[in-house]
Design a protein around this motif. Structure first.
Motif, short mmCIF file in Angstrom:
data_model
loop_
_atom_site.label_atom_id
_atom_site.label_comp_id
_atom_site.label_asym_id
_atom_site.label_seq_id
_atom_site.Cartn_x
_atom_site.Cartn_y
_atom_site.Cartn_z
N ARG A 10 19.82 21.21 15.26
CA ARG A 10 20.96 20.34 14.99
C ARG A 10 22.29 20.90 15.49
N GLN A 11 22.30 21.39 16.72
CA GLN A 11 23.54 21.81 17.34
C GLN A 11 24.38 20.56 17.62
N THR A 12 25.63 20.57 17.19
CA THR A 12 26.49 19.40 17.31
C THR A 12 27.40 19.50 18.53
N VAL A 13 27.43 18.40 19.30
CA VAL A 13 28.27 18.31 20.49
C VAL A 13 28.93 16.93 20.49
N GLU A 14 30.19 16.86 20.87
CA GLU A 14 30.89 15.59 21.01
C GLU A 14 30.71 15.10 22.44
N ILE A 15 30.06 13.94 22.61
CA ILE A 15 29.72 13.40 23.93
C ILE A 15 30.08 11.91 23.95
N ILE A 16 30.54 11.43 25.10
CA ILE A 16 30.70 9.99 25.29
C ILE A 16 29.33 9.49 25.74
N ILE A 17 28.65 8.78 24.85
CA ILE A 17 27.27 8.42 25.11
C ILE A 17 26.96 7.04 24.54
N GLY A 18 26.25 6.25 25.30
CA GLY A 18 25.81 4.95 24.81
C GLY A 18 26.11 3.83 25.77
N LEU A 19 25.41 2.74 25.58
CA LEU A 19 25.55 1.57 26.43
C LEU A 19 26.42 0.48 25.82
N HIS A 20 26.59 0.52 24.50
CA HIS A 20 27.42 -0.48 23.84
C HIS A 20 28.88 -0.25 24.19
N GLU A 21 29.64 -1.32 24.28
CA GLU A 21 31.06 -1.23 24.63
C GLU A 21 31.81 -0.27 23.70
N PHE A 22 31.53 -0.34 22.41
CA PHE A 22 32.24 0.52 21.45
C PHE A 22 31.88 1.99 21.58
N GLU A 23 30.85 2.33 22.34
CA GLU A 23 30.43 3.73 22.52
C GLU A 23 31.00 4.35 23.80
N ARG A 24 31.58 3.56 24.67
CA ARG A 24 31.93 4.02 26.02
C ARG A 24 33.30 4.67 26.16
N HIS A 25 34.09 4.70 25.10
CA HIS A 25 35.49 5.11 25.27
C HIS A 25 35.89 6.37 24.53
N ALA A 26 35.12 6.77 23.56
CA ALA A 26 35.49 7.97 22.79
C ALA A 26 34.24 8.80 22.52
N PRO A 27 34.41 10.11 22.48
CA PRO A 27 33.26 10.96 22.16
C PRO A 27 32.72 10.66 20.76
N GLN A 28 31.44 10.83 20.62
CA GLN A 28 30.81 10.72 19.30
C GLN A 28 29.93 11.94 19.08
N ARG A 29 29.70 12.21 17.85
CA ARG A 29 28.92 13.37 17.45
C ARG A 29 27.45 13.13 17.79
N VAL A 30 26.85 14.10 18.48
CA VAL A 30 25.42 14.07 18.78
C VAL A 30 24.84 15.41 18.34
N GLU A 31 23.74 15.35 17.61
CA GLU A 31 23.06 16.56 17.17
C GLU A 31 21.83 16.76 18.04
N ILE A 32 21.72 17.94 18.63
CA ILE A 32 20.61 18.27 19.52
C ILE A 32 19.77 19.36 18.86
N SER A 33 18.45 19.16 18.87
CA SER A 33 17.52 20.19 18.41
C SER A 33 16.52 20.47 19.53
N VAL A 34 16.17 21.74 19.67
CA VAL A 34 15.24 22.16 20.72
C VAL A 34 14.18 23.06 20.10
N GLN A 35 12.95 22.80 20.45
CA GLN A 35 11.85 23.69 20.10
C GLN A 35 11.23 24.19 21.40
N VAL A 36 10.98 25.48 21.46
CA VAL A 36 10.39 26.08 22.65
C VAL A 36 9.19 26.91 22.22
N LEU A 37 8.04 26.59 22.75
CA LEU A 37 6.84 27.39 22.55
C LEU A 37 6.77 28.36 23.71
#
Length: 116
Positions: A10-37
């Motif tokens: 759950r590493q948090t990064v602010e990214i401008i992400i999404g296809l909806h109009e309301f998502e295209r103009h400001a960064p939003q919080r995205v939580e990323i998790s990675v598992q590596v075997l």
């Protein structure tokens, strides 16, 4: 040599992400998790998984514009899979602030757990 499951949770990064109009103009919080075997690691100096590189790579997306969570997850997965000693990797993303009545919306690649 041993096999380890390395996790960045759950590493948090602010990214401008999404296809909806309301998502295209400001960064939003995205939580990323990675598992590596891993494979063939001893844990000794010089023979370990450098999770610092994974964390730094995820941080590099801060402020960037990414079309979809699928694009983001596939890009991170590609990077992580190319690291030394990686047998398998799984990357998940969550957008916790997208809907007021939903905890989070997210996805994982690959869809199946590393243990399965």
């Amino acid at each position: 040599m041993a096999e380890f499951l390395i996790e960045v949770s759950r590493q948090t990064v602010e990214i401008i992400i999404g296809l909806h109009e309301f998502e295209r103009h400001a960064p939003q919080r995205v939580e990323i998790s990675v598992q590596v075997l891993t494979t063939d690691l001893s844990g000794d100096a010089g023979n370990f998984m450098d999770y610092d590189a994974i964390v730094a790579h995820i941080r590099s997306y801060a402020g960037q514009r990414i079309a979809t969570q699928e694009d983001l997850v596939l890009a991170i997965h590609s990077y992580v899979s190319g690291l030394a000693h990686v047998a398998k990797a799984r990357v998940s993303s969550r957008k916790p602030d997208i809907f007021s009545d939903v905890d989070w919306v997210g996805l994982s690649y690959p869809a199946r757990s590393l243990s399965g």
